[in-house]
Write a protein that holds these residues in place. Structure first.
Motif, PDB file in Angstrom:
ATOM      1  N   LEU A  41       0.816  -1.218   0.000  1.00 14.20           N
ATOM      2  CA  LEU A  41       0.000   0.000   0.000  1.00 14.20           C
ATOM      3  C   LEU A  41       0.851   1.270   0.000  1.00 14.20           C
ATOM      4  CD1 LEU A  41      -2.855  -0.932   2.513  1.00 14.20           C
ATOM      5  CD2 LEU A  41      -2.956  -0.841   0.019  1.00 14.20           C
ATOM      6  N   ALA A  42       1.941   1.265   0.741  1.00 13.90           N
ATOM      7  CA  ALA A  42       2.731   2.498   0.876  1.00 13.90           C
ATOM      8  C   ALA A  42       3.633   2.748  -0.315  1.00 13.90           C
ATOM      9  CB  ALA A  42       3.575   2.441   2.156  1.00 13.90           C
ATOM     10  N   VAL A  43       4.089   1.674  -0.983  1.00  9.42           N
ATOM     11  CA  VAL A  43       5.122   1.831  -2.013  1.00  9.42           C
ATOM     12  C   VAL A  43       4.678   1.297  -3.384  1.00  9.42           C
ATOM     13  CG1 VAL A  43       7.477   1.215  -2.663  1.00  9.42           C
ATOM     14  CG2 VAL A  43       6.933   1.733  -0.269  1.00  9.42           C
ATOM     15  N   LEU A  44       4.356   0.000  -3.451  1.00 16.31           N
ATOM     16  CA  LEU A  44       4.169  -0.644  -4.751  1.00 16.31           C
ATOM     17  C   LEU A  44       2.931  -0.152  -5.500  1.00 16.31           C
ATOM     18  CD1 LEU A  44       5.224  -4.308  -3.838  1.00 16.31           C
ATOM     19  CD2 LEU A  44       6.594  -2.453  -4.796  1.00 16.31           C
ATOM     20  N   LEU A  45       1.784  -0.109  -4.812  1.00 16.26           N
ATOM     21  CA  LEU A  45       0.558   0.329  -5.489  1.00 16.26           C
ATOM     22  C   LEU A  45       0.633   1.799  -5.915  1.00 16.26           C
ATOM     23  CD1 LEU A  45      -2.211  -0.338  -6.520  1.00 16.26           C
ATOM     24  CD2 LEU A  45      -3.156   0.067  -4.228  1.00 16.26           C
ATOM     25  N   PRO A  46       1.120   2.721  -5.071  1.00 12.22           N
ATOM     26  CA  PRO A  46       1.262   4.112  -5.536  1.00 12.22           C
ATOM     27  C   PRO A  46       2.182   4.242  -6.747  1.00 12.22           C
ATOM     28  CG  PRO A  46       1.410   4.031  -3.151  1.00 12.22           C
ATOM     29  CD  PRO A  46       1.397   2.617  -3.625  1.00 12.22           C
ATOM     30  N   ILE A  47       3.292   3.497  -6.758  1.00  6.33           N
ATOM     31  CA  ILE A  47       4.193   3.562  -7.916  1.00  6.33           C
ATOM     32  C   ILE A  47       3.480   3.068  -9.167  1.00  6.33           C
ATOM     33  CG2 ILE A  47       6.266   2.540  -8.944  1.00  6.33           C
ATOM     34  CD1 ILE A  47       7.576   2.668  -6.220  1.00  6.33           C
ATOM     35  N   PHE A  48       2.729   1.958  -9.037  1.00  9.62           N
ATOM     36  CA  PHE A  48       1.986   1.428 -10.185  1.00  9.62           C
ATOM     37  C   PHE A  48       0.994   2.463 -10.713  1.00  9.62           C
ATOM     38  CE2 PHE A  48      -1.969  -0.685 -11.607  1.00  9.62           C
ATOM     39  CZ  PHE A  48      -1.482  -1.272 -12.771  1.00  9.62           C
ATOM     40  N   LEU A  49       0.255   3.113  -9.815  1.00  9.19           N
ATOM     41  CA  LEU A  49      -0.736   4.101 -10.235  1.00  9.19           C
ATOM     42  C   LEU A  49      -0.079   5.322 -10.872  1.00  9.19           C
ATOM     43  CD1 LEU A  49      -3.162   3.891  -7.170  1.00  9.19           C
ATOM     44  CD2 LEU A  49      -3.585   3.081  -9.494  1.00  9.19           C
ATOM     45  N   LEU A  50       1.115   5.686 -10.384  1.00 10.61           N
ATOM     46  CA  LEU A  50       1.802   6.857 -10.941  1.00 10.61           C
ATOM     47  C   LEU A  50       2.366   6.590 -12.333  1.00 10.61           C
ATOM     48  CD1 LEU A  50       3.735   8.225  -7.812  1.00 10.61           C
ATOM     49  CD2 LEU A  50       1.664   9.162  -8.864  1.00 10.61           C
ATOM     50  N   THR A  51       2.608   5.327 -12.648  1.00 11.52           N
ATOM     51  CA  THR A  51       3.166   5.008 -13.968  1.00 11.52           C
ATOM     52  C   THR A  51       2.082   4.886 -15.047  1.00 11.52           C
ATOM     53  OG1 THR A  51       3.093   2.649 -13.411  1.00 11.52           O
ATOM     54  CG2 THR A  51       5.182   3.814 -13.023  1.00 11.52           C
ATOM     55  N   LEU A  52       0.810   4.881 -14.641  1.00 10.47           N
ATOM     56  CA  LEU A  52      -0.284   4.836 -15.610  1.00 10.47           C
ATOM     57  C   LEU A  52      -0.487   6.224 -16.226  1.00 10.47           C
ATOM     58  CD1 LEU A  52      -2.875   2.701 -13.583  1.00 10.47           C
ATOM     59  CD2 LEU A  52      -1.382   1.927 -15.444  1.00 10.47           C
ATOM     60  N   PRO A  53      -1.144   6.316 -17.389  1.00 13.74           N
ATOM     61  CA  PRO A  53      -1.466   7.643 -17.943  1.00 13.74           C
ATOM     62  C   PRO A  53      -2.163   8.502 -16.899  1.00 13.74           C
ATOM     63  CG  PRO A  53      -2.010   5.928 -19.520  1.00 13.74           C
ATOM     64  CD  PRO A  53      -1.635   5.227 -18.250  1.00 13.74           C
ATOM     65  N   PHE A  54      -1.780   9.785 -16.831  1.00 20.59           N
ATOM     66  CA  PHE A  54      -2.237  10.622 -15.709  1.00 20.59           C
ATOM     67  C   PHE A  54      -3.750  10.707 -15.623  1.00 20.59           C
ATOM     68  CE2 PHE A  54      -3.643  14.624 -13.876  1.00 20.59           C
ATOM     69  CZ  PHE A  54      -3.051  14.530 -12.626  1.00 20.59           C
ATOM     70  N   SER A  55      -4.213  10.569 -14.401  1.00 23.82           N
ATOM     71  CA  SER A  55      -5.624  10.737 -14.091  1.00 23.82           C
ATOM     72  C   SER A  55      -5.708  11.237 -12.657  1.00 23.82           C
ATOM     73  CB  SER A  55      -6.370   9.402 -14.232  1.00 23.82           C
ATOM     74  OG  SER A  55      -7.587   9.431 -13.505  1.00 23.82           O
ATOM     75  N   HIS A  56      -6.592  12.200 -12.402  1.00 23.99           N
ATOM     76  CA  HIS A  56      -6.754  12.683 -11.027  1.00 23.99           C
ATOM     77  C   HIS A  56      -7.204  11.562 -10.093  1.00 23.99           C
ATOM     78  CE1 HIS A  56      -6.774  16.710 -12.989  1.00 23.99           C
ATOM     79  NE2 HIS A  56      -6.133  17.034 -11.879  1.00 23.99           N
ATOM     80  N   TRP A  57      -7.994  10.628 -10.638  1.00 23.34           N
ATOM     81  CA  TRP A  57      -8.456   9.513  -9.800  1.00 23.34           C
ATOM     82  C   TRP A  57      -7.296   8.584  -9.441  1.00 23.34           C
ATOM     83  CZ3 TRP A  57     -12.734  10.039  -7.364  1.00 23.34           C
ATOM     84  CH2 TRP A  57     -13.779  10.764  -7.919  1.00 23.34           C
ATOM     85  N   PHE A  58      -6.403   8.335 -10.401  1.00 23.31           N
ATOM     86  CA  PHE A  58      -5.234   7.507 -10.104  1.00 23.31           C
ATOM     87  C   PHE A  58      -4.342   8.208  -9.069  1.00 23.31           C
ATOM     88  CE2 PHE A  58      -5.397   5.427 -14.575  1.00 23.31           C
ATOM     89  CZ  PHE A  58      -6.380   4.562 -14.117  1.00 23.31           C
ATOM     90  N   ALA A  59      -4.190   9.531  -9.227  1.00 19.45           N
ATOM     91  CA  ALA A  59      -3.354  10.289  -8.281  1.00 19.45           C
ATOM     92  C   ALA A  59      -3.959  10.238  -6.882  1.00 19.45           C
ATOM     93  CB  ALA A  59      -3.212  11.732  -8.754  1.00 19.45           C
ATOM     94  N   LEU A  60      -5.288  10.402  -6.813  1.00 19.88           N
ATOM     95  CA  LEU A  60      -5.957  10.325  -5.507  1.00 19.88           C
ATOM     96  C   LEU A  60      -5.806   8.929  -4.914  1.00 19.88           C
ATOM     97  CD1 LEU A  60      -7.794  11.612  -3.370  1.00 19.88           C
ATOM     98  CD2 LEU A  60      -9.777  10.870  -4.731  1.00 19.88           C
ATOM     99  N   GLY A  61      -5.937   7.919  -5.760  1.00 16.90           N
ATOM    100  CA  GLY A  61      -5.759   6.545  -5.286  1.00 16.90           C
ATOM    101  C   GLY A  61      -4.364   6.297  -4.769  1.00 16.90           C
ATOM    102  N   ALA A  62      -3.360   6.878  -5.432  1.00 18.29           N
ATOM    103  CA  ALA A  62      -1.972   6.717  -4.976  1.00 18.29           C
ATOM    104  C   ALA A  62      -1.776   7.344  -3.601  1.00 18.29           C
ATOM    105  CB  ALA A  62      -1.021   7.339  -5.994  1.00 18.29           C
ATOM    106  N   VAL A  63      -2.361   8.532  -3.396  1.00 14.16           N
ATOM    107  CA  VAL A  63      -2.221   9.220  -2.100  1.00 14.16           C
ATOM    108  C   VAL A  63      -2.912   8.422  -0.988  1.00 14.16           C
ATOM    109  CG1 VAL A  63      -2.874  11.274  -0.793  1.00 14.16           C
ATOM    110  CG2 VAL A  63      -1.980  11.509  -3.119  1.00 14.16           C
ATOM    111  N   ILE A  64      -4.145   7.969  -1.259  1.00 11.86           N
ATOM    112  CA  ILE A  64      -4.895   7.212  -0.240  1.00 11.86           C
ATOM    113  C   ILE A  64      -4.179   5.901   0.091  1.00 11.86           C
ATOM    114  CG2 ILE A  64      -7.052   5.979   0.202  1.00 11.86           C
ATOM    115  CD1 ILE A  64      -8.487   8.128  -1.457  1.00 11.86           C
ATOM    116  N   SER A  65      -3.694   5.223  -0.942  1.00 12.18           N
ATOM    117  CA  SER A  65      -2.979   3.967  -0.719  1.00 12.18           C
ATOM    118  C   SER A  65      -1.714   4.201   0.110  1.00 12.18           C
ATOM    119  CB  SER A  65      -2.616   3.341  -2.068  1.00 12.18           C
ATOM    120  OG  SER A  65      -1.829   2.190  -1.875  1.00 12.18           O
ATOM    121  N   HIS A  66      -0.972   5.254  -0.252  1.00  8.68           N
ATOM    122  CA  HIS A  66       0.262   5.554   0.487  1.00  8.68           C
ATOM    123  C   HIS A  66      -0.050   5.867   1.956  1.00  8.68           C
ATOM    124  CE1 HIS A  66       4.284   7.023   1.260  1.00  8.68           C
ATOM    125  NE2 HIS A  66       3.774   8.136   1.736  1.00  8.68           N
TER     126      HIS A  66
END
Length: 290
Positions: free
Chosen positions: A239-264
């Motif tokens: 949750l803190a490292v792997l999932l946020p990195i995966f979401l950040l490497t996807l094409p940019f989306s505010h939802w992906f960015a929000l998901g990365a923050v919540i997961s972290h």
């Protein structure tokens, strides 16, 4: 150590808040106007909210102001002084940026440095404790700094920096866990040294000193099962490292960015719970808990 929710929330949120203020002090992102208001408000809400949560751990919160007078000998006091200085400097920097449209770079750099110093002083509260060998490590300050900077980079939208810092935090976290597994044994503290009876042979506890709980057993002795700890470590690193990195490497989306923050955030809360729950205070030797 007993994992008190107030301390877990404090170290997690204040780290994120001062991490965000660090990047804002560097001018990253170069915000102005209402956008700047939102970013600084978020940074202050996290930093001040975390500091306020820490007061719930005090038996006498009204005496918290006295802690500021002990800055020469106490890391807790130094943390308070640095936090107030960072918040005041960043408030002036933000006010000039928002209301006058002027960015004074040296003032921002000073605020960024004080924000980092605040995180460092927080980490030293734990790293200085020889009685908790798992915390008494050179890895503790960089781990706190890495998590705070990674969270700050995430919140400020610095994607490349966030990926690098998340990886760095993950490596430090795994190293800290591996080192911590044998920290108490390496410290050389045993029941013989704890009781001072080592000259008579190898003592063992026949009965615990108390038949019921006391302050020491409630606050300083807490045992986490190995299987449970291993499961929580996996959850924390995903949750803190792997999932946020995966979401950040996807094409940019505010939802992906929000998901990365919540997961972290969820991952850091889990890792911080383990940080306190797995701390092995040497007083546990008296009670046969180690």
């Amino acid at each position: 150590m007993h994992p008190a929710p107030s301390v877990i929330i404090f170290t997690t949120l204040s780290g994120l808040g001062f991490g965000l203020l660090f990047f804002l002090g560097l001018g990253l992102p170069p915000v102005t106007g209402w956008t700047a208001v939102i970013f600084f408000a978020l940074g202050y809400a996290l930093a001040v909210g975390g500091l306020m949560a820490s007061t719930f751990h005090l038996r006498h919160p009204e005496r918290a102001l006295k802690a500021f007078t002990q800055w020469r000998s106490s890391w807790l006091s130094r943390e308070g002084v640095c936090a107030v200085a960072a918040l005041l400097v960043m408030a002036l920097y933000a006010a000039l940026l928002v209301f006058a449209g002027v960015r004074i770079a040296p003032l921002g750099l000073l605020g960024a440095a004080l924000s980092l110093l605040t995180i460092f002083t927080t980490s030293m509260i734990y790293a200085q404790l020889r009685t908790v060998p798992r915390w008494h490590s050179g890895l503790t300050p960089p781990l706190f700094l890495a998590y705070a900077l990674a969270g700050g980079a995430l919140l400020s939208g610095q994607v490349r920096a966030a990926i690098v810092l998340l990886l760095f935090a993950g490596i430090l976290q795994i190293a800290a866990w591996l080192r911590g597994n044998h920290a108490l044994a390496r410290s050389g503290t045993t029941l013989a040294s704890a009781t001072g009876l080592g000259f008579m042979g190898r003592p063992r506890a026949f009965e615990p000193p108390h038949t019921g709980e006391n302050y020491l057993t409630r606050e300083l002795v807490f045992v986490v099962g190995r299987r449970q700890a291993a499961r929580l470590r996996l959850i924390a690193i995903v949750l803190a490292v792997l999932l946020p990195i995966f979401l950040l490497t996807l094409p940019f989306s505010h939802w992906f960015a929000l998901g990365a923050v919540i997961s972290h955030l969820a991952g850091v809360l889990t890792a911080r719970w383990l940080f306190f729950a797995q701390a092995e205070h040497v007083v546990g030797l008296y009670y046969g808990k180690r």
